[in-house]
Design a protein around this motif. Structure first.
Motif, mmCIF file in Angstrom:
data_model
loop_
_atom_site.group_PDB
_atom_site.id
_atom_site.type_symbol
_atom_site.label_atom_id
_atom_site.label_comp_id
_atom_site.label_asym_id
_atom_site.label_seq_id
_atom_site.Cartn_x
_atom_site.Cartn_y
_atom_site.Cartn_z
ATOM 1 N N ALA A 108 0.823 -1.209 0.000
ATOM 2 C CA ALA A 108 0.000 0.000 0.000
ATOM 3 C C ALA A 108 0.854 1.255 0.000
ATOM 4 O O ALA A 108 0.545 2.242 -0.683
ATOM 5 C CB ALA A 108 -0.923 -0.006 1.223
ATOM 6 N N ALA A 109 1.931 1.240 0.769
ATOM 7 C CA ALA A 109 2.802 2.412 0.850
ATOM 8 C C ALA A 109 3.549 2.652 -0.455
ATOM 9 O O ALA A 109 3.857 3.803 -0.801
ATOM 10 C CB ALA A 109 3.795 2.234 2.002
ATOM 11 N N TYR A 110 3.830 1.585 -1.184
ATOM 12 C CA TYR A 110 4.641 1.698 -2.404
ATOM 13 C C TYR A 110 3.889 2.348 -3.566
ATOM 14 O O TYR A 110 4.422 3.228 -4.260
ATOM 15 C CB TYR A 110 5.125 0.307 -2.826
ATOM 16 N N HIS A 111 2.658 1.940 -3.796
ATOM 17 C CA HIS A 111 2.017 2.250 -5.070
ATOM 18 C C HIS A 111 1.696 3.727 -5.339
ATOM 19 O O HIS A 111 1.953 4.205 -6.443
ATOM 20 C CB HIS A 111 0.771 1.385 -5.239
ATOM 21 N N PRO A 112 1.126 4.494 -4.388
ATOM 22 C CA PRO A 112 0.840 5.898 -4.736
ATOM 23 C C PRO A 112 2.080 6.699 -5.105
ATOM 24 O O PRO A 112 2.085 7.429 -6.102
ATOM 25 C CB PRO A 112 0.180 6.434 -3.457
ATOM 26 N N GLU A 113 3.134 6.563 -4.307
ATOM 27 C CA GLU A 113 4.352 7.332 -4.598
ATOM 28 C C GLU A 113 5.031 6.832 -5.856
ATOM 29 O O GLU A 113 5.555 7.617 -6.657
ATOM 30 C CB GLU A 113 5.310 7.266 -3.401
ATOM 31 N N SER A 114 5.037 5.526 -6.081
ATOM 32 C CA SER A 114 5.676 4.997 -7.282
ATOM 33 C C SER A 114 4.931 5.445 -8.536
ATOM 34 O O SER A 114 5.546 5.728 -9.574
ATOM 35 C CB SER A 114 5.745 3.468 -7.237
ATOM 36 N N ALA A 115 3.591 5.520 -8.468
ATOM 37 C CA ALA A 115 2.821 5.986 -9.621
ATOM 38 C C ALA A 115 3.105 7.451 -9.915
ATOM 39 O O ALA A 115 3.195 7.860 -11.080
ATOM 40 C CB ALA A 115 1.327 5.780 -9.378
ATOM 41 N N LEU A 120 6.132 11.216 -13.528
ATOM 42 C CA LEU A 120 7.178 12.208 -13.756
ATOM 43 C C LEU A 120 8.248 11.668 -14.700
ATOM 44 O O LEU A 120 8.639 12.324 -15.655
ATOM 45 C CB LEU A 120 7.820 12.614 -12.422
ATOM 46 N N ALA A 121 8.711 10.453 -14.395
ATOM 47 C CA ALA A 121 9.792 9.875 -15.205
ATOM 48 C C ALA A 121 9.342 9.592 -16.628
ATOM 49 O O ALA A 121 10.126 9.694 -17.575
ATOM 50 C CB ALA A 121 10.302 8.591 -14.549
ATOM 51 N N SER A 122 8.072 9.249 -16.811
ATOM 52 C CA SER A 122 7.558 8.930 -18.149
ATOM 53 C C SER A 122 7.218 10.170 -18.953
ATOM 54 O O SER A 122 6.928 10.078 -20.144
ATOM 55 C CB SER A 122 6.305 8.058 -18.028
ATOM 56 N N GLN A 123 7.210 11.338 -18.278
ATOM 57 C CA GLN A 123 6.877 12.604 -18.929
ATOM 58 C C GLN A 123 5.496 12.556 -19.585
ATOM 59 O O GLN A 123 5.272 13.092 -20.660
ATOM 60 C CB GLN A 123 7.962 12.974 -19.954
ATOM 61 N N GLY A 124 4.559 11.881 -18.914
ATOM 62 C CA GLY A 124 3.177 11.861 -19.365
ATOM 63 C C GLY A 124 2.854 10.888 -20.475
ATOM 64 O O GLY A 124 1.735 10.883 -20.981
ATOM 65 N N SER A 125 3.778 10.022 -20.859
ATOM 66 C CA SER A 125 3.547 9.082 -21.960
ATOM 67 C C SER A 125 2.699 7.897 -21.501
ATOM 68 O O SER A 125 3.026 7.233 -20.515
ATOM 69 C CB SER A 125 4.889 8.581 -22.506
ATOM 70 N N HIS A 126 1.597 7.611 -22.224
ATOM 71 C CA HIS A 126 0.782 6.441 -21.908
ATOM 72 C C HIS A 126 1.577 5.158 -22.116
ATOM 73 O O HIS A 126 1.460 4.198 -21.351
ATOM 74 C CB HIS A 126 -0.473 6.407 -22.782
#
Length: 404
Positions: A108-115, A120-126
């Motif tokens: 639970a702690a991992y997923h919100p921050e990782s998303a 950010l890292a994906s620069q908005g790419s689907h």
């Protein structure tokens, strides 16, 4: 750090966390075999992993909206692995539930921050978000193989060996976190929030995610037993069905991102859920080896929307990206576990086929909800200075507050 390298590392780290979500369902047959648990008792273990997780993920998401908690990624990865590693050591049902619950909190702690970090890292790419989700799907797929290889060799007493992926995942995420924690990090094309929340659409999206979760977790909890019944095979037949269910998700996640870049997220998700209705019906009613084909189709159909629902949630709630991530990404692997004991109780009283039949309705309900959802406006790029500097209201950004 180059975008592709960041996403690869984040994807592998995601795999190392989600292997523990898959491990819960994978351990169920061994708990039943060694400890003579009933279906209801076994599904209670899934409930333990899901109950705290379903409540905690939105809370962790709200925290990440206020502060950038990059340290959560390695810490939560370790916590997720430690709970599963300890779950096989005690014959006590209460302690087993407690250890699995600890693992659920870590997840639970991992997923919100990782998303948030992955967006950010994906620069908005689907497509890049699809690759990030792929890691989680691979973790799910590897889980039954890993658990079977370890536990079938020496029993539940060897469960501490299952902590190894957590150690690897926590180490791999550190280079990405160091890059993002650098105030000069070049993230110039990440999305800026539109500052307008579409709460009604987000609620509808969340309900669709819940329906998808019930279908997926219900199948993942009992597909091993059901495949053995429908094919007349043994444990290997059940493990193969669970592996196909998880592996198909890897295909679905990547396919979903690619299709969405061409056709749009809402259109792709609608079509996927419609196809999944027929696929789940095939799993429930078609006997023999053909069940594996329908398990694969169900998996792909349920996972095409996976990363798309996360980014849709972030775009519906642009001022609460962490909360949106915690709900959409978290509910997909938690709320379904709350229904698993009910499915197990029905199976104990009637049959597995009777208990699994209502799952056919779940993707149909998701499709109906998506029929009412609009495609949100794509966020606009902002300069790097805006990401590492002040927000539009003049307050320091979460990253700045955390850095200070």
């Amino acid at each position: 750090m180059p975008r592709n390298k960041s996403i690869i590392l984040m994807s592998v780290g995601h795999a190392c966390v989600d292997v523990y979500q898959g491990a819960v369902a994978s351990l169920i047959p061994f708990f039943v075999a060694e400890r003579a648990y009933t279906y209801a008792a076994a599904s209670g273990i899934v409930l333990a992993a899901s109950l705290l997780s379903s409540v905690a993920q939105p809370l962790f998401g709200a925290l990440t909206d206020r502060w950038a908690l990059l340290w959560l990624l390695p810490v939560s990865t370790i916590l997720g692995g430690l709970g599963i590693a300890l779950s096989g050591l005690s014959g006590s049902y209460a302690l087993t539930l407690a250890f699995v619950a600890v693992s659920g909190i870590g997840v639970a702690a991992y997923h919100p921050e990782s998303a948030r970090v992955a967006r950010l890292a994906s620069q908005g790419s689907h497509s890049m978000m699809g690759w990030f989700s792929l890691g989680g799907n691979i973790g799910f797929a590897v889980a039954p193989l890993m658990v079977t290889a370890v536990i079938a060799t020496g029993g539940l007493r060897l469960s501490p060996l299952l902590v190894v992926p957590a150690l690897v995942g926590s180490a791999l995420c550190l280079p990405v976190l160091r890059a993002l924690d650098n105030p000069t990090h070049a993230g110039s094309s990440a999305a800026a929030p539109t500052e307008t929340d579409d709460k009604l659409s987000f609620v509808k999206l969340s309900l669709a995610v819940v329906c998808r979760s019930i279908a997926f977790i219900g199948l993942s909890t009992f597909i091993s037993f059901y495949a053995q019944q429908r094919t007349g095979g043994g444990t290997a037949a059940g493990t193969a069905a669970l592996f196909v269910l998880y592996l198909g998700g890897a295909v679905g996640s990547v396919l979903g991102g690619s299709l969405a870049d061409r056709w749009g997220r809402i259109t792709v998700v609608r079509g996927s859920y419609l196809i999944t209705v027929a696929a789940v019906a095939g799993v429930v009613f078609v006997p023999g080896p053909a069940i594996y084909l329908f398990v694969a189709l169900t998996s792909v159909g349920l996972y095409v929307p996976f990363s798309l629902q996360v980014t849709l949630g972030q775009d519906y709630l642009p001022t609460r990206v962490g909360t949106a991530s915690g709900i959409t990404l978290g509910l997909t692997v938690s709320i379904g576990g709350l229904v698993s004991p009910l499915i197990g109780s029905v199976a104990d009283a009637t049959s597995l086929r009777t208990a699994l039949t209502p799952l056919i309705l779940m993707p149909a309900l998701s499709w109906l909800l998506f029929r009412t959802l609009p495609e949100p406006t794509a966020p606009k790029p902002v300069a790097a200075a805006q990401q590492t500097g002040d927000n539009t209201d003049g307050e320091p950004s979460p990253a700045q507050r955390n850095h200070r």
